[in-house]
Design a protein around this motif. Sequence first.
Motif, PDB file in Angstrom:
ATOM      1  N   THR A 175      -0.696  -4.211  -5.986  1.00 16.50           N
ATOM      2  CA  THR A 175      -0.320  -2.882  -5.497  1.00 16.50           C
ATOM      3  C   THR A 175      -1.564  -2.022  -5.343  1.00 16.50           C
ATOM      4  OG1 THR A 175       0.006  -1.993  -7.723  1.00 16.50           O
ATOM      5  CG2 THR A 175       1.898  -3.028  -6.661  1.00 16.50           C
ATOM      6  N   VAL A 176      -1.561  -1.247  -4.273  1.00 22.32           N
ATOM      7  CA  VAL A 176      -2.636  -0.285  -3.991  1.00 22.32           C
ATOM      8  C   VAL A 176      -1.990   1.080  -3.861  1.00 22.32           C
ATOM      9  CG1 VAL A 176      -4.492   0.399  -2.435  1.00 22.32           C
ATOM     10  CG2 VAL A 176      -4.003  -2.034  -2.815  1.00 22.32           C
ATOM     11  N   THR A 177      -2.395   2.027  -4.689  1.00 23.23           N
ATOM     12  CA  THR A 177      -1.808   3.365  -4.698  1.00 23.23           C
ATOM     13  C   THR A 177      -2.912   4.397  -4.592  1.00 23.23           C
ATOM     14  OG1 THR A 177      -0.036   2.590  -6.141  1.00 23.23           O
ATOM     15  CG2 THR A 177      -0.334   4.978  -5.943  1.00 23.23           C
ATOM     16  N   LEU A 178      -2.761   5.333  -3.647  1.00 24.31           N
ATOM     17  CA  LEU A 178      -3.663   6.469  -3.501  1.00 24.31           C
ATOM     18  C   LEU A 178      -2.840   7.736  -3.635  1.00 24.31           C
ATOM     19  CD1 LEU A 178      -5.259   4.118  -1.915  1.00 24.31           C
ATOM     20  CD2 LEU A 178      -6.487   6.006  -0.838  1.00 24.31           C
ATOM     21  N   PRO A 203       6.273   2.247   1.481  1.00 27.82           N
ATOM     22  CA  PRO A 203       7.537   2.706   0.904  1.00 27.82           C
ATOM     23  C   PRO A 203       7.495   4.176   0.556  1.00 27.82           C
ATOM     24  CG  PRO A 203       6.302   1.364  -0.662  1.00 27.82           C
ATOM     25  CD  PRO A 203       5.600   1.244   0.662  1.00 27.82           C
ATOM     26  N   ASP A 204       8.687   4.783   0.377  1.00 25.00           N
ATOM     27  CA  ASP A 204       8.789   6.203   0.059  1.00 25.00           C
ATOM     28  C   ASP A 204       8.418   6.497  -1.379  1.00 25.00           C
ATOM     29  OD1 ASP A 204       9.598   6.738   2.600  1.00 25.00           O
ATOM     30  OD2 ASP A 204      11.734   6.544   2.139  1.00 25.00           O
ATOM     31  N   THR A 205       8.533   5.535  -2.267  1.00 23.35           N
ATOM     32  CA  THR A 205       8.219   5.768  -3.681  1.00 23.35           C
ATOM     33  C   THR A 205       6.846   5.219  -3.979  1.00 23.35           C
ATOM     34  OG1 THR A 205       9.249   3.693  -4.286  1.00 23.35           O
ATOM     35  CG2 THR A 205      10.632   5.669  -4.344  1.00 23.35           C
ATOM     36  N   PRO A 206       6.147   5.860  -4.896  1.00 22.10           N
ATOM     37  CA  PRO A 206       4.815   5.369  -5.240  1.00 22.10           C
ATOM     38  C   PRO A 206       4.876   3.971  -5.820  1.00 22.10           C
ATOM     39  CG  PRO A 206       5.159   7.590  -6.090  1.00 22.10           C
ATOM     40  CD  PRO A 206       6.483   7.089  -5.623  1.00 22.10           C
ATOM     41  N   GLY A 207       3.778   3.254  -5.644  1.00 18.29           N
ATOM     42  CA  GLY A 207       3.697   1.896  -6.194  1.00 18.29           C
ATOM     43  C   GLY A 207       3.482   1.922  -7.685  1.00 18.29           C
ATOM     44  N   LEU A 232       0.840  -1.196   0.000  1.00 22.42           N
ATOM     45  CA  LEU A 232       0.000   0.000   0.000  1.00 22.42           C
ATOM     46  C   LEU A 232       0.867   1.235   0.000  1.00 22.42           C
ATOM     47  CD1 LEU A 232      -2.742   1.524   0.432  1.00 22.42           C
ATOM     48  CD2 LEU A 232      -2.355   1.223   2.889  1.00 22.42           C
ATOM     49  N   ASP A 233       0.562   2.165  -0.878  1.00 24.88           N
ATOM     50  CA  ASP A 233       1.208   3.479  -0.900  1.00 24.88           C
ATOM     51  C   ASP A 233       0.105   4.529  -0.974  1.00 24.88           C
ATOM     52  OD1 ASP A 233       2.955   5.590  -1.068  1.00 24.88           O
ATOM     53  OD2 ASP A 233       3.175   5.404  -3.251  1.00 24.88           O
TER      54      ASP A 233
END
Length: 416
Positions: free
Chosen positions: A321-324, A403-407, A284-285
Amino acid sequence: MAVRLPRPHRDDVRIALGGLLGGLLLYAVGLGVRPADEPIVLWPDSRALLLPLVVTAGCELLRRAMPRTALLTGTVAVIADLFTRGSLATVLMFTDLMYAAVLYGRVATARRILWITGLCTVAGTVVPVAVWRVPEALLVGVGVGLVALTPAATGWIVRNHRDTAAAERLRAEQTALLAEIDRTQAVTAERARMARELHDMVANHLSAIAIHSTAALSLDDPKTSKDALAVIRENSVEGLAEMRRLIGILRDESGDRETSAAPTLDGLESLVVSARANGLDVTLDARHEARLPAPVELAAYRIVQECLTNALKHSSPGHVTVTLAQLDGALTVRVTSPYGDRDGPRAPGSGAGLVGMEERVALLDGTFEAGPEGAGPVKVWTVRATLPITHRTHRTHRTPGTPDTPGTPGTHGGTE
């Protein structure tokens, strides 16, 4: 070809009979409007007044069905009555014909009658006074006004009241119809909302239960069965808690409980942890403001929840991957999962998941896309939802442990 007259209304028949019998009674007792020696009386024989009387009574039969024809014929009859000794019944029936012509006739005809009777009243007042120059000449105008203008004006007033009442009734019926349509739409929308909530809250847990129970039944391994039963029990307890919350929402009339109990984006981490416990490899990001509007947070949470449920049921082995991300006044939700054949047990789908997600996004005037991406053996199922935000707090929030970088760009696993 013979012209067939319309059948008179029963009230018109009563009026015609009443006027005719009244005129005959006046004739029988010898009462007339004018003495026989007046200069205007051309036919002093008392029987001469019977013809205008009968004609006017016949016109009363048509006062409602053919008002203009009845008035024109009655006008000729009452003019003829002027040259006889006259009958009060004929004059009274003529005033009723004038009233009926304005009340039941066409609007243009009614307005024209008002103008004509008004002008006749004025002329009947001014001309005799100018010619005879005696005060008694005013009585001519008074008589014309009483016989013509007064019933016409009365008919116009009654007509306006009748039309206003009809318009108010129509407006009331339209208002009731619109209220019923609004009520039906509200009930339909509420049923759709509760269907989405029920599906999103329970489908995840039941899907995990179905998959792990299938694995426990198909594998003869005590440890695997024990782990599956543990997952089944955990999802059963969580599903029961969700059902109790939904029942509480339905029973709470104020709606405050629903607002306070609605999931937010702060619960995404526990949602991902639960998905990992069910066997998904998911990260998750989330980058968004600390607090977003409640409808946006609820929609984003449910979309991620449904994506993970679909990935658990349908995706092939691989990383989810889950990105918001929040950008330009909108929250973008992306979920990607491997797309292809899977060897493990698969839970059945109903097709309601994608429909529910699309409905949630549409309610917020956002955009929604879902489908496979990529070519060859490596494909991913991507769901992308863009949710407009109307209020912002200008504070960045990152889910702990991400993590610091987007997924990986993309969204949503599986096909419901």
